[in-house]
Design an enzyme around this catalytic site. Sequence first.
Site, PDB file in Angstrom:
ATOM      1  N   GLU A  50       0.922  -1.202   0.040  1.00 29.92           N
ATOM      2  CA  GLU A  50       0.026   0.048  -0.097  1.00 29.92           C
ATOM      3  C   GLU A  50       1.030   1.139  -0.066  1.00 29.92           C
ATOM      4  O   GLU A  50       2.104   1.220   0.463  1.00 29.92           O
ATOM      5  CB  GLU A  50      -1.014   0.075   1.236  1.00 29.92           C
ATOM      6  CG  GLU A  50      -2.042   1.242   1.157  1.00 29.92           C
ATOM      7  CD  GLU A  50      -2.897   0.987   2.348  1.00 29.92           C
ATOM      8  OE1 GLU A  50      -3.973   1.697   2.223  1.00 29.92           O
ATOM      9  OE2 GLU A  50      -3.057   0.192   3.240  1.00 29.92           O
ATOM     10  N   ASN A 197     -12.533  -0.981  -0.866  1.00 34.00           N
ATOM     11  CA  ASN A 197     -11.959  -1.731   0.358  1.00 34.00           C
ATOM     12  C   ASN A 197     -12.402  -1.148   1.585  1.00 34.00           C
ATOM     13  O   ASN A 197     -12.935   0.000   1.841  1.00 34.00           O
ATOM     14  CB  ASN A 197     -10.248  -1.173   0.244  1.00 34.00           C
ATOM     15  CG  ASN A 197      -9.810  -1.420   1.447  1.00 34.00           C
ATOM     16  OD1 ASN A 197      -9.384  -2.417   1.819  1.00 34.00           O
ATOM     17  ND2 ASN A 197      -9.476  -0.444   2.267  1.00 34.00           N
ATOM     18  N   GLU A 198     -12.720  -2.214   2.565  1.00 34.27           N
ATOM     19  CA  GLU A 198     -13.168  -1.963   3.841  1.00 34.27           C
ATOM     20  C   GLU A 198     -14.460  -0.660   3.731  1.00 34.27           C
ATOM     21  O   GLU A 198     -14.517   0.127   4.499  1.00 34.27           O
ATOM     22  CB  GLU A 198     -12.153  -1.228   4.793  1.00 34.27           C
ATOM     23  CG  GLU A 198     -11.151  -2.417   5.043  1.00 34.27           C
ATOM     24  CD  GLU A 198      -9.889  -2.182   6.107  1.00 34.27           C
ATOM     25  OE1 GLU A 198     -10.100  -0.770   6.681  1.00 34.27           O
ATOM     26  OE2 GLU A 198      -9.196  -2.784   6.610  1.00 34.27           O
ATOM     27  N   TYR A 262      -6.742  -8.483  11.968  1.00 32.49           N
ATOM     28  CA  TYR A 262      -5.407  -8.406  12.347  1.00 32.49           C
ATOM     29  C   TYR A 262      -5.397  -8.625  13.909  1.00 32.49           C
ATOM     30  O   TYR A 262      -6.325  -8.570  14.587  1.00 32.49           O
ATOM     31  CB  TYR A 262      -5.120  -6.581  12.526  1.00 32.49           C
ATOM     32  CG  TYR A 262      -4.961  -6.222  11.018  1.00 32.49           C
ATOM     33  CD1 TYR A 262      -3.801  -6.260  10.444  1.00 32.49           C
ATOM     34  CD2 TYR A 262      -5.918  -5.502  10.484  1.00 32.49           C
ATOM     35  CE1 TYR A 262      -3.349  -5.648   9.245  1.00 32.49           C
ATOM     36  CE2 TYR A 262      -5.756  -4.871   9.274  1.00 32.49           C
ATOM     37  CZ  TYR A 262      -4.527  -5.183   8.334  1.00 32.49           C
ATOM     38  OH  TYR A 262      -4.255  -4.571   7.105  1.00 32.49           O
ATOM     39  N   GLU A 319      -6.223  -8.856   4.082  1.00 33.09           N
ATOM     40  CA  GLU A 319      -5.450  -8.179   4.933  1.00 33.09           C
ATOM     41  C   GLU A 319      -5.321  -8.932   6.223  1.00 33.09           C
ATOM     42  O   GLU A 319      -6.408  -9.112   6.736  1.00 33.09           O
ATOM     43  CB  GLU A 319      -6.025  -6.810   5.297  1.00 33.09           C
ATOM     44  CG  GLU A 319      -5.823  -5.729   3.936  1.00 33.09           C
ATOM     45  CD  GLU A 319      -6.307  -4.352   4.561  1.00 33.09           C
ATOM     46  OE1 GLU A 319      -5.912  -3.963   5.733  1.00 33.09           O
ATOM     47  OE2 GLU A 319      -6.536  -3.364   3.658  1.00 33.09           O
ATOM     48  N   GLN A 368       2.274  -6.061   5.818  1.00 36.59           N
ATOM     49  CA  GLN A 368       2.470  -5.621   4.285  1.00 36.59           C
ATOM     50  C   GLN A 368       3.702  -6.035   3.859  1.00 36.59           C
ATOM     51  O   GLN A 368       4.557  -6.508   4.504  1.00 36.59           O
ATOM     52  CB  GLN A 368       2.136  -4.105   4.099  1.00 36.59           C
ATOM     53  CG  GLN A 368       0.773  -3.779   4.124  1.00 36.59           C
ATOM     54  CD  GLN A 368       0.539  -2.398   3.964  1.00 36.59           C
ATOM     55  OE1 GLN A 368       1.341  -1.562   3.220  1.00 36.59           O
ATOM     56  NE2 GLN A 368      -0.512  -1.671   4.133  1.00 36.59           N
TER      57      GLN A 368
END
Length: 516
Positions: A50, A197-198, A262, A319, A368
């Site tokens: 990103e 995204n999201e 996460y 992610e 990432q």
Amino acid sequence: MQAIKFTAAILAFGLTAAASAGAAPQAGITIDTAHPGPVINKNIYGQFAEHLGRGIYGGLWVGPESKIPNTRGWRKDAVGALKALHVPVVRWPGGCFADQYHWREGIGPRNKRPVKVNTNWGGVEESNAVGTHEFFDLVDQIGAEAYVNGNLGTGSAQETAEWVEYMTSDSQSTLARLRAANGHPKPFRLAFFAIGNEAWGCGGQMTPEYYTNLYNQYSSFIHASHMPTLIASGGNDSDLAWTDYLSKNLRGNGGGITFHYYTLPTGNWEKKGSATGFGEDQWFSTLKATLKMDDIITRNVAKLEQNDPAKKYSFVIDEWGTWYDQSPDANSGILQQQNSLRDAVLAALNFNIFQAHADRVSMANIAQMVNVLQSMILTEKDKMVLTPTYHAFKMYVPFQDASSLPVKIEGNPQYGFGNEGIPMLSASAARGKDGALYLALVNTNPNESIEVAVDVAGGKAVSASGSVLTADAMDAHNTFSQPDAIKPEAVSASASGGKLTLKLPAKSVSVFTVNQ
């Protein structure tokens, strides 16, 4: 049965005493080679890059004029390391950044591209030096597929449709000719394209219903000679509503529904926990938290099975990884953190989970790739270091596109801390594309080794060879002054009576080739 024979390099870790003590917990594993399961999609070992911190600029892109050795602006050391990792797919340009990215600002002469402010991450200037052409050059150099995330938040259906046409058209349309004029006459190989995204958060604070309507609208106008797999933006953490609603109401072209998770040591976003210098309490809490991934996938896949029995949509975890407190000397929007043995163990636990759900999980992209969160690589000017997570990914390369094999664990001890416990042993097996039998094992216990008796049902094991990743300290990590402080070491074992007995060091990741 004979116990595992460690090489001299492994003995340097101080495992001789443990091997001779004979007091290690024991477990048994049976690998069923007669009933292979689904193929493990290589894309579960995908990466994410990103426009955030030094994830792109400095970490990967230095520009053609840089004194740091590069190929058309991409630093050679990082590209070489990623190529050796057999990275199958790279997601770009975000993340939250994607929903403020306008693709036309990233094409044409770099010195004429507009400079913007990255309001999502640190308020830093975004030069747009890395755009569509540069990204496809990067994935070509690495040997990976391209996963482009489109702008739903501040974009339009027209902008999205035109970007896909620009990338993929083999016609003589105005956009195809513009791509040729910018240096690429042939269409780019676009494997995956995400719409937003999201959407529940930084992508627009949407409801599943509103997002689904937009997805159906946008996807209706995407046309390509070689159609990419379209990806829908799904939920996160414990939220099943997105997977449930999307799998019942998406229309037109589609291929995957995303999910983000996460791992935080504390579970508190305000004070997440440190990347190094932690105690056993946060070693345990981190691994316990990451094991929730199995339940997350199980519950989401149950919704898919209920709503989409034809399996039109796969589950994409684009992610995932660890998220710790920021390095104290870094800008708050940089998301820079160190990477330790704990991260490698955590990565391997997730690999085993993904592989156990190979029937429905088609892709996963760790966050990432370079310098941001759970990175493969850290850079500082002209220096580069490979992280323990990098080594875990490389150890698991043989599982890419391998046929999963059922694994039964008997007598799995608990690793306990306080009043809680998690399984001490995690395992996954597969028949590789090369025909070899591979076995991956993780010992979550930072204090004790474990002895594992391996039985190959329907066959006999003669020997095993592979590598193990471990260290004395829970937070062992590589630095620019000590780049090889932690790395895999060779290990081998012989069998007796068709069975192997493997002694896994405390806090370790091991991958074996089982010879029959």
